[in-house]
Design a protein around this motif. Structure first.
Motif, PDB file in Angstrom:
ATOM      1  N   GLU A 104       9.043  -1.290  15.777  1.00 53.28           N
ATOM      2  CA  GLU A 104       8.578  -0.377  16.579  1.00 53.28           C
ATOM      3  C   GLU A 104       9.844   0.339  17.125  1.00 53.28           C
ATOM      4  O   GLU A 104      10.934  -0.176  17.499  1.00 53.28           O
ATOM      5  CB  GLU A 104       7.710  -0.676  17.807  1.00 53.28           C
ATOM      6  N   THR A 105       9.870   1.532  16.648  1.00 55.33           N
ATOM      7  CA  THR A 105      11.091   2.639  17.270  1.00 55.33           C
ATOM      8  C   THR A 105      10.457   3.977  18.165  1.00 55.33           C
ATOM      9  O   THR A 105       9.581   4.288  17.650  1.00 55.33           O
ATOM     10  CB  THR A 105      11.706   3.072  16.127  1.00 55.33           C
ATOM     11  N   GLU A 106      11.200   4.333  18.771  1.00 55.50           N
ATOM     12  CA  GLU A 106      10.779   5.663  19.653  1.00 55.50           C
ATOM     13  C   GLU A 106      12.265   6.319  19.970  1.00 55.50           C
ATOM     14  O   GLU A 106      13.366   5.738  20.284  1.00 55.50           O
ATOM     15  CB  GLU A 106      10.078   5.451  20.681  1.00 55.50           C
ATOM     16  N   SER A 107      12.128   7.673  19.821  1.00 60.30           N
ATOM     17  CA  SER A 107      13.377   8.553  20.071  1.00 60.30           C
ATOM     18  C   SER A 107      13.401   9.052  21.370  1.00 60.30           C
ATOM     19  O   SER A 107      12.480   9.123  21.803  1.00 60.30           O
ATOM     20  CB  SER A 107      13.573   9.783  19.006  1.00 60.30           C
ATOM     21  N   LEU A 108      14.831   8.945  22.027  1.00 61.95           N
ATOM     22  CA  LEU A 108      14.992   9.569  23.218  1.00 61.95           C
ATOM     23  C   LEU A 108      16.280  10.431  23.121  1.00 61.95           C
ATOM     24  O   LEU A 108      17.180   9.835  23.131  1.00 61.95           O
ATOM     25  CB  LEU A 108      15.323   8.597  24.218  1.00 61.95           C
ATOM     26  N   GLY A 109      16.035  11.571  22.549  1.00 63.45           N
ATOM     27  CA  GLY A 109      17.135  12.503  22.112  1.00 63.45           C
ATOM     28  C   GLY A 109      17.775  11.929  20.905  1.00 63.45           C
ATOM     29  O   GLY A 109      17.048  11.581  19.904  1.00 63.45           O
ATOM     30  N   ASP A 110      19.083  11.500  21.087  1.00 65.78           N
ATOM     31  CA  ASP A 110      19.847  10.967  19.785  1.00 65.78           C
ATOM     32  C   ASP A 110      19.752   9.418  20.045  1.00 65.78           C
ATOM     33  O   ASP A 110      20.288   8.819  19.081  1.00 65.78           O
ATOM     34  CB  ASP A 110      21.106  11.556  19.599  1.00 65.78           C
ATOM     35  N   TRP A 111      19.028   8.859  20.885  1.00 59.98           N
ATOM     36  CA  TRP A 111      18.839   7.484  21.027  1.00 59.98           C
ATOM     37  C   TRP A 111      17.802   6.913  20.273  1.00 59.98           C
ATOM     38  O   TRP A 111      16.695   7.793  20.194  1.00 59.98           O
ATOM     39  CB  TRP A 111      18.999   7.078  22.492  1.00 59.98           C
ATOM     40  N   THR A 112      17.625   5.770  19.938  1.00 59.40           N
ATOM     41  CA  THR A 112      16.603   5.159  19.085  1.00 59.40           C
ATOM     42  C   THR A 112      16.388   3.846  19.933  1.00 59.40           C
ATOM     43  O   THR A 112      17.218   2.896  19.858  1.00 59.40           O
ATOM     44  CB  THR A 112      16.867   4.792  17.717  1.00 59.40           C
ATOM     45  N   LEU A 113      15.253   3.624  20.594  1.00 53.58           N
ATOM     46  CA  LEU A 113      14.540   2.469  21.253  1.00 53.58           C
ATOM     47  C   LEU A 113      13.936   1.668  20.111  1.00 53.58           C
ATOM     48  O   LEU A 113      13.095   2.223  19.412  1.00 53.58           O
ATOM     49  CB  LEU A 113      13.749   2.906  22.334  1.00 53.58           C
ATOM     50  N   ARG A 114      14.419   0.447  20.070  1.00 53.72           N
ATOM     51  CA  ARG A 114      13.871  -0.462  18.853  1.00 53.72           C
ATOM     52  C   ARG A 114      13.376  -1.595  19.504  1.00 53.72           C
ATOM     53  O   ARG A 114      14.041  -2.204  20.493  1.00 53.72           O
ATOM     54  CB  ARG A 114      14.929  -0.967  18.183  1.00 53.72           C
ATOM     55  N   ALA A 115      12.182  -2.421  19.048  1.00 50.22           N
ATOM     56  CA  ALA A 115      11.445  -3.320  19.441  1.00 50.22           C
ATOM     57  C   ALA A 115      10.975  -3.942  18.278  1.00 50.22           C
ATOM     58  O   ALA A 115      10.251  -3.508  17.357  1.00 50.22           O
ATOM     59  CB  ALA A 115      10.572  -2.954  20.488  1.00 50.22           C
ATOM     60  N   GLY A 117       9.231  -7.641  19.039  1.00 47.23           N
ATOM     61  CA  GLY A 117       8.704  -8.871  19.683  1.00 47.23           C
ATOM     62  C   GLY A 117      10.011  -9.576  20.181  1.00 47.23           C
ATOM     63  O   GLY A 117       9.391 -10.888  20.357  1.00 47.23           O
ATOM     64  N   GLY A 118      10.942  -9.410  20.270  1.00 49.03           N
ATOM     65  CA  GLY A 118      12.222 -10.076  20.822  1.00 49.03           C
ATOM     66  C   GLY A 118      13.052 -10.628  19.880  1.00 49.03           C
ATOM     67  O   GLY A 118      13.877 -11.662  19.895  1.00 49.03           O
ATOM     68  N   PHE A 119      12.495 -10.775  18.460  1.00 50.06           N
ATOM     69  CA  PHE A 119      13.100 -11.370  17.579  1.00 50.06           C
ATOM     70  C   PHE A 119      14.632 -10.438  17.076  1.00 50.06           C
ATOM     71  O   PHE A 119      14.741  -9.416  16.750  1.00 50.06           O
ATOM     72  CB  PHE A 119      12.328 -11.484  16.092  1.00 50.06           C
ATOM     73  N   THR A 120      15.755 -11.207  17.609  1.00 52.89           N
ATOM     74  CA  THR A 120      17.233 -10.832  17.363  1.00 52.89           C
ATOM     75  C   THR A 120      17.500  -9.566  18.399  1.00 52.89           C
ATOM     76  O   THR A 120      16.572  -8.737  18.479  1.00 52.89           O
ATOM     77  CB  THR A 120      17.524 -10.416  16.116  1.00 52.89           C
ATOM     78  N   THR A 121      18.637  -9.671  18.845  1.00 49.03           N
ATOM     79  CA  THR A 121      18.943  -8.573  19.656  1.00 49.03           C
ATOM     80  C   THR A 121      19.081  -7.148  19.050  1.00 49.03           C
ATOM     81  O   THR A 121      18.755  -6.109  19.509  1.00 49.03           O
ATOM     82  CB  THR A 121      20.346  -8.770  20.514  1.00 49.03           C
ATOM     83  N   ARG A 122      19.804  -7.137  17.722  1.00 47.50           N
ATOM     84  CA  ARG A 122      19.624  -6.038  17.063  1.00 47.50           C
ATOM     85  C   ARG A 122      18.478  -5.242  16.670  1.00 47.50           C
ATOM     86  O   ARG A 122      18.586  -3.921  16.907  1.00 47.50           O
ATOM     87  CB  ARG A 122      20.246  -6.241  15.532  1.00 47.50           C
ATOM     88  N   ALA A 123      17.348  -5.911  16.719  1.00 47.96           N
ATOM     89  CA  ALA A 123      16.051  -5.223  16.660  1.00 47.96           C
ATOM     90  C   ALA A 123      15.366  -4.969  17.935  1.00 47.96           C
ATOM     91  O   ALA A 123      14.246  -4.413  17.842  1.00 47.96           O
ATOM     92  CB  ALA A 123      15.049  -6.069  15.480  1.00 47.96           C
ATOM     93  N   ASN A 124      15.904  -5.164  19.040  1.00 49.31           N
ATOM     94  CA  ASN A 124      15.353  -5.113  20.315  1.00 49.31           C
ATOM     95  C   ASN A 124      16.501  -4.608  21.326  1.00 49.31           C
ATOM     96  O   ASN A 124      16.414  -5.090  22.477  1.00 49.31           O
ATOM     97  CB  ASN A 124      14.790  -6.536  20.632  1.00 49.31           C
ATOM     98  N   SER A 125      17.083  -3.509  20.848  1.00 49.97           N
ATOM     99  CA  SER A 125      17.890  -2.881  21.892  1.00 49.97           C
ATOM    100  C   SER A 125      17.929  -1.365  21.459  1.00 49.97           C
ATOM    101  O   SER A 125      17.477  -1.058  20.268  1.00 49.97           O
ATOM    102  CB  SER A 125      19.169  -3.379  21.561  1.00 49.97           C
ATOM    103  N   VAL A 126      18.431  -0.571  22.457  1.00 45.97           N
ATOM    104  CA  VAL A 126      18.701   0.919  22.180  1.00 45.97           C
ATOM    105  C   VAL A 126      20.124   0.897  21.284  1.00 45.97           C
ATOM    106  O   VAL A 126      21.040   0.476  21.545  1.00 45.97           O
ATOM    107  CB  VAL A 126      19.059   1.627  23.504  1.00 45.97           C
ATOM    108  N   LEU A 127      20.019   1.772  20.402  1.00 43.33           N
ATOM    109  CA  LEU A 127      21.127   2.392  19.459  1.00 43.33           C
ATOM    110  C   LEU A 127      21.300   3.770  19.859  1.00 43.33           C
ATOM    111  O   LEU A 127      20.726   4.787  19.521  1.00 43.33           O
ATOM    112  CB  LEU A 127      20.517   2.295  17.927  1.00 43.33           C
ATOM    113  N   PRO A 128      22.409   3.747  20.771  1.00 42.19           N
ATOM    114  CA  PRO A 128      22.666   5.188  21.337  1.00 42.19           C
ATOM    115  C   PRO A 128      23.503   5.857  20.372  1.00 42.19           C
ATOM    116  O   PRO A 128      24.847   5.684  20.294  1.00 42.19           O
ATOM    117  CB  PRO A 128      23.521   4.975  22.706  1.00 42.19           C
ATOM    118  N   LEU A 129      23.055   7.053  19.698  1.00 41.65           N
ATOM    119  CA  LEU A 129      23.990   7.720  18.891  1.00 41.65           C
ATOM    120  C   LEU A 129      24.438   9.218  19.129  1.00 41.65           C
ATOM    121  O   LEU A 129      24.246   9.890  18.355  1.00 41.65           O
ATOM    122  CB  LEU A 129      23.314   7.684  17.253  1.00 41.65           C
ATOM    123  N   GLY A 130      24.656   9.338  20.254  1.00 42.95           N
ATOM    124  CA  GLY A 130      24.630  10.831  20.762  1.00 42.95           C
ATOM    125  C   GLY A 130      24.267  10.996  22.136  1.00 42.95           C
ATOM    126  O   GLY A 130      24.344  10.098  22.902  1.00 42.95           O
TER     127      GLY A 130
END
Length: 344
Positions: A104-115, A117-130
């Motif tokens: 599951e993802t959702e955009s917040l401006g240039d940030w991507t919120l990722r979820a 179900g808690g499987f790995t930090t990479r897939a359950n964290s915000v990727l801020p790209l701007g």
């Protein structure tokens, strides 16, 4: 591009050709275009539900309905490049995110919120790209609420190889009591030397390495692979979606015994880049070159699909992995870590 035999267009590919490089011609459905057909060349990533999906070297995925397919054939792999392409921090982060996709993802401006179900930090964290499009305190509150509604701790990936972008965010989160954790490195290397490693080492004398023919490649992880992977919840639907997600995913296994595979790994091919993950060697089989063997087997498949560069992510204090990756030619591209919100 020649598709004909004695003037007839022919479809000479089947579902058995998934994973191979193909050239196809389809009816052109672009409004107003004078061209009757369009062509696509790339790896046949899947053929399901009456739709072919072809991943071009750029990473673009082209969908071709069977009803529009008028010709197709398998074509030789693109010649491997000895040097991989360069990438900015932002570009490589986007590639890595596609290669380990959240459910599951959702955009917040240039940030991507990722979820996922808690499987790995990479897939359950915000990727801020701007720019998030909000004042920083408001953006932090927004992401905290988003993860809270999913029963997950709010976590942000902080890149330290590009401090002009993330240092303010890192400082603000630290001020709010968010803890720093999982300090890691993004490392890159040319792909072709990795594929050549068993041949090069065998030519240097000493105990011979096994052949890459001993590495079994599949599109889906079998139960033994998942058990050997060892992460909690790795057999759950969220984990399966992450592990099998990406443009062109392969799972490697060196068969072992009843205890599980002797060695295993995963790669995802995305245009010219290949991401490696989940490399594991059974404790009883270590120091036999099996880690390098798995990497080489996956690298050869990626070369056949047109890739030329490799990346992987490894925790900064993993000295054993660092020694192997140094031997394979990996160097550090940038560093990153996570900031996790305090529990409420």
């Amino acid at each position: 591009m020649e598709f004909t035999t004695r003037g007839r267009l022919e479809v000479r590919i089947t579902t058995a050709d998934v994973g191979k490089r193909v050239s196809v011609r389809k009816l052109n459905d672009s409004p107003g275009s004078p061209e009757r057909f369009t062509d696509a060349v790339g790896v046949l990533t899947s053929w399901e539900g009456g739709v072919l999906r072809i991943t071009r070297r750029s990473g673009e995925v082209v969908e071709v309905p069977e009803s529009a397919l008028v010709a197709g054939k398998v074509v030789p792999p693109a010649p491997p490049r000895r040097r991989g392409p360069a990438a900015t921090v932002r570009e490589l982060q986007l590639i890595a995110s596609r290669g380990w996709p959240a459910r599951e993802t959702e955009s917040l401006g240039d940030w991507t919120l990722r979820a996922a179900g808690g499987f790995t930090t990479r897939a359950n964290s915000v990727l801020p790209l701007g720019d998030s499009g909000l004042p920083l305190p408001e953006a932090v509150e927004r992401i905290t609420d988003w993860y809270g509604r999913r029963g997950l701790p709010a976590t942000v990936q902080i890149t330290t190889g590009d401090p002009a972008r993330d240092e303010e965010l890192d400082a603000e989160l630290a001020r709010r009591g968010w803890t720093g954790e999982r300090y890691a490195l993004m490392r890159t290397a040319p792909l072709a030397p990795i594929a050549d490693l068993p041949h090069r080492l065998n030519g240097m004398g000493g105990a011979p390495m096994p052949d890459t023919g001993d590495v079994l490649l599949t599109r889906e992880p079998d139960p033994a692979w998942v058990r050997a992977y060892g992460r909690e919840g790795a057999d759950a639907p969220d984990a399966t979606a992450v592990l099998t997600g990406g443009p062109s995913v392969w799972f490697a296994t060196v068969p072992g015994d009843d205890e599980g595979p002797a060695a295993m790994g995963r790669c995802v091919v995305d245009g010219r880049w290949t991401g490696f993950a989940a490399l594991h060697v059974s404790p009883a089989r270590r120091r036999q070159g099996l880690g390098s063997l798995v990497m080489a087997g996956l690298a050869r498949q990626a070369l056949a699909e047109g890739a030329s560069a490799a990346y992987l992510q490894v925790e900064a204090d993993n000295g054993a992995a660092a020694a192997l990756y140094d031997e394979l030619g990996f160097t550090t591209h940038h560093a990153y870590h996570y900031r996790r919100a305090p529990q409420r």
